[in-house]
Design a protein around this motif. Structure first.
Motif, short mmCIF file in Angstrom:
data_model
loop_
_atom_site.label_atom_id
_atom_site.label_comp_id
_atom_site.label_asym_id
_atom_site.label_seq_id
_atom_site.Cartn_x
_atom_site.Cartn_y
_atom_site.Cartn_z
N ALA A 119 0.83 -1.21 0.00
CA ALA A 119 0.00 0.00 0.00
C ALA A 119 0.87 1.26 0.00
O ALA A 119 0.57 2.23 -0.70
CB ALA A 119 -0.93 0.00 1.21
N ALA A 120 1.95 1.23 0.78
CA ALA A 120 2.84 2.39 0.85
C ALA A 120 3.49 2.67 -0.50
O ALA A 120 3.61 3.83 -0.92
CB ALA A 120 3.90 2.16 1.93
N LEU A 152 -1.77 2.80 7.61
CA LEU A 152 -2.53 1.94 8.52
C LEU A 152 -3.66 1.24 7.77
O LEU A 152 -4.34 1.87 6.96
CB LEU A 152 -3.13 2.76 9.67
CG LEU A 152 -2.18 3.36 10.71
CD1 LEU A 152 -2.95 4.24 11.66
CD2 LEU A 152 -1.45 2.26 11.46
N PRO A 153 -3.88 -0.05 8.03
CA PRO A 153 -5.07 -0.71 7.47
C PRO A 153 -6.29 -0.29 8.26
O PRO A 153 -6.22 -0.13 9.49
CB PRO A 153 -4.76 -2.20 7.68
CG PRO A 153 -3.91 -2.22 8.90
CD PRO A 153 -3.08 -0.96 8.86
N ALA A 178 -5.02 10.37 2.23
CA ALA A 178 -5.23 9.54 1.03
C ALA A 178 -5.60 8.14 1.48
O ALA A 178 -5.45 7.78 2.66
CB ALA A 178 -3.97 9.49 0.16
N SER A 179 -6.11 7.36 0.55
CA SER A 179 -6.41 5.95 0.85
C SER A 179 -6.19 5.12 -0.41
O SER A 179 -6.12 5.66 -1.52
CB SER A 179 -7.86 5.79 1.35
OG SER A 179 -8.79 5.98 0.29
N ARG A 273 -8.46 -1.94 2.79
CA ARG A 273 -8.32 -0.51 2.55
C ARG A 273 -7.31 0.05 3.54
O ARG A 273 -7.40 -0.20 4.75
CB ARG A 273 -9.67 0.18 2.73
CG ARG A 273 -9.66 1.68 2.50
CD ARG A 273 -11.06 2.25 2.63
NE ARG A 273 -11.06 3.70 2.69
CZ ARG A 273 -11.68 4.42 3.61
NH1 ARG A 273 -12.36 3.82 4.57
NH2 ARG A 273 -11.64 5.74 3.59
N PHE A 274 -6.34 0.78 3.02
CA PHE A 274 -5.31 1.42 3.84
C PHE A 274 -5.48 2.93 3.76
O PHE A 274 -5.88 3.47 2.73
CB PHE A 274 -3.91 1.05 3.35
CG PHE A 274 -3.54 -0.38 3.60
CD1 PHE A 274 -2.78 -0.75 4.71
CD2 PHE A 274 -3.92 -1.38 2.71
CE1 PHE A 274 -2.42 -2.06 4.93
CE2 PHE A 274 -3.57 -2.71 2.93
CZ PHE A 274 -2.82 -3.05 4.04
N ILE A 275 -5.16 3.61 4.87
CA ILE A 275 -5.19 5.06 4.88
C ILE A 275 -3.77 5.60 5.06
O ILE A 275 -2.93 4.97 5.71
CB ILE A 275 -6.11 5.63 5.99
CG1 ILE A 275 -5.73 5.05 7.36
CG2 ILE A 275 -7.56 5.36 5.65
CD1 ILE A 275 -6.50 5.69 8.52
#
Length: 371
Positions: A119-120, A152-153, A178-179, A273-275
């Motif tokens: 995700a990063a 973070l998830p 962002a996500s 979903r990650f933020i």
């Protein structure tokens, strides 16, 4: 009287109600304008109670509660319309423009090969990553200024919300900027030569174990929570015991583990979903999702009344979560996502209304999901 005639009378009654509704809203606007010009508080709870008491007293027994709901809704609509007409459409949310293309220091839970790292990379391709075992360490790193961003998830399509992230969102004044969604493709991984029949315990993050609960149960495998899927793979790699990890295929390959079973999640379409979080408020020019958190009073229809405000503003709620507050008498914090931008007047006025009326309200961010 037949059905057609009855329906015709209902239609005629509806027209009268519509006309009276418009008249009442117009009068409420006149009252609000008078109060503002004469420096009188616009919203008065005593006046609301007076109206409800009168309405309930005038209604027949079988309509008391229904009449209260009707007139409470009318008053809520009136207040929302007054905010839209009389209150400023500028926000005091101080922010800078988000730039995901620039180099940045990023705090990431887990280690190399984790879904968080994926995700990063998706959100910040030029990011320099520092890994942490615990979610709270990620947030502390960001809040202390040691990292520009954290990952973070927050939600999984199979196992639901990540409670730990929501708990920390209540504890820390962080901002979502962002996500993104990452496809989760779990496998069962162990050291080379290990068979499923040899395995004593399977380690992984609690969310991953929940997402693969059917497979683990069918194969009579005991599960044990660990910090992260990738850290669980590290534990397997370093252990002399016949244990396994639920992790990604990429992670298993990087750790030199054998994949004993693939596609072990309960659902084929499994996404997390990650933020992306930051210490300051950063908003991209195309941000279209707003996240807020709030509490509601212990009064009848409090949630319904709050949702009415979104309907009057014409804003679409996309997510609502409730999480208990520690050391409280079953109080909860609500987390809401809705479509919108702080550039839009109706959004700003709704936020102003919620801030003014609720005991606790926090703007969490205005952001875009990166595909």
């Amino acid at each position: 009287m037949d059905l057609t005639q009855l329906r015709q009378q209902i239609n005629e009654t509806d027209k009268q109600i519509q006309q009276l509704f418009e008249k009442r809203m117009g009068l409420c606007m006149d009252v609000a304008e008078y109060k503002i010009k004469n420096n009188i508080k616009v919203f008065q709870s005593g006046r609301e109670k007076e109206i409800i008491d009168r309405v309930r007293g005038d209604a027949p027994d079988w309509l008391e509660n229904s009449a209260e709901v009707l007139f409470t809704t009318l008053m809520d609509i009136s207040k929302s319309l007054q905010y839209r007409r009389f209150f400023a459409d500028t926000t005091n949310i101080v922010h800078r423009t988000l730039d995901l293309s620039a180099p940045a220091k990023v705090a990431v839970p887990g280690t190399v090969g984790s879904y968080s790292e994926e995700a990063a990379c998706k959100l910040l391709p030029k990011g320099v990553f520092t890994f942490f075992a615990d979610f709270e360490d990620v947030i502390r790193c960001v809040m202390d200024g040691e990292a520009d961003f954290g990952i973070l998830p927050i939600q999984n399509s199979t196992a639901g919300s990540v409670s730990r992230t929501y708990d920390l969102m209540k504890k820390y004044d962080l901002n979502i900027c962002a996500s993104t969604k990452v496809r989760i493709d779990h496998c069962l991984a162990a050291k080379k030569g290990t068979k499923i029949s040899d395995i004593s315990i399977v380690y992984s993050h609690t969310q991953a174990l929940m997402q693969c609960s059917d497979f683990l149960s069918e194969n009579h495998l005991k599960s044990h929570e660990h910090f992260n899927t990738a850290l669980a793979a590290d534990k397997v790699k370093e252990s002399s015991e016949p244990i396994a990890a639920v992790c990604s295929r990429k992670c298993a390959a990087e750790k030199g583990l054998d994949i004993l079973a693939e596609n072990i999640a309960n659902a084929n379409d499994n996404f997390t979903r990650f933020i992306l979080i930051s210490k300051e408020t950063l908003i991209s020019g195309d941000a279209d999702t707003i996240s807020v958190s709030l509490t509601l009073p212990h009064t009848r229809s409090a949630l319904y009344r709050m949702l009415t405000k979104f309907s009057v503003a014409g804003l679409n709620l996309t997510m609502i979560e409730s999480k208990p507050i520690a050391n409280s008498d079953f109080d909860v914090v609500f987390y809401l996502d809705f479509e919108g931008s702080i550039k839009r007047p109706e959004v700003v006025k709704l936020i102003t209304e919620l801030e003014n009326e609720l005991a606790f309200f926090r703007f969490l961010g205005n952001y875009k999901e990166i595909v």
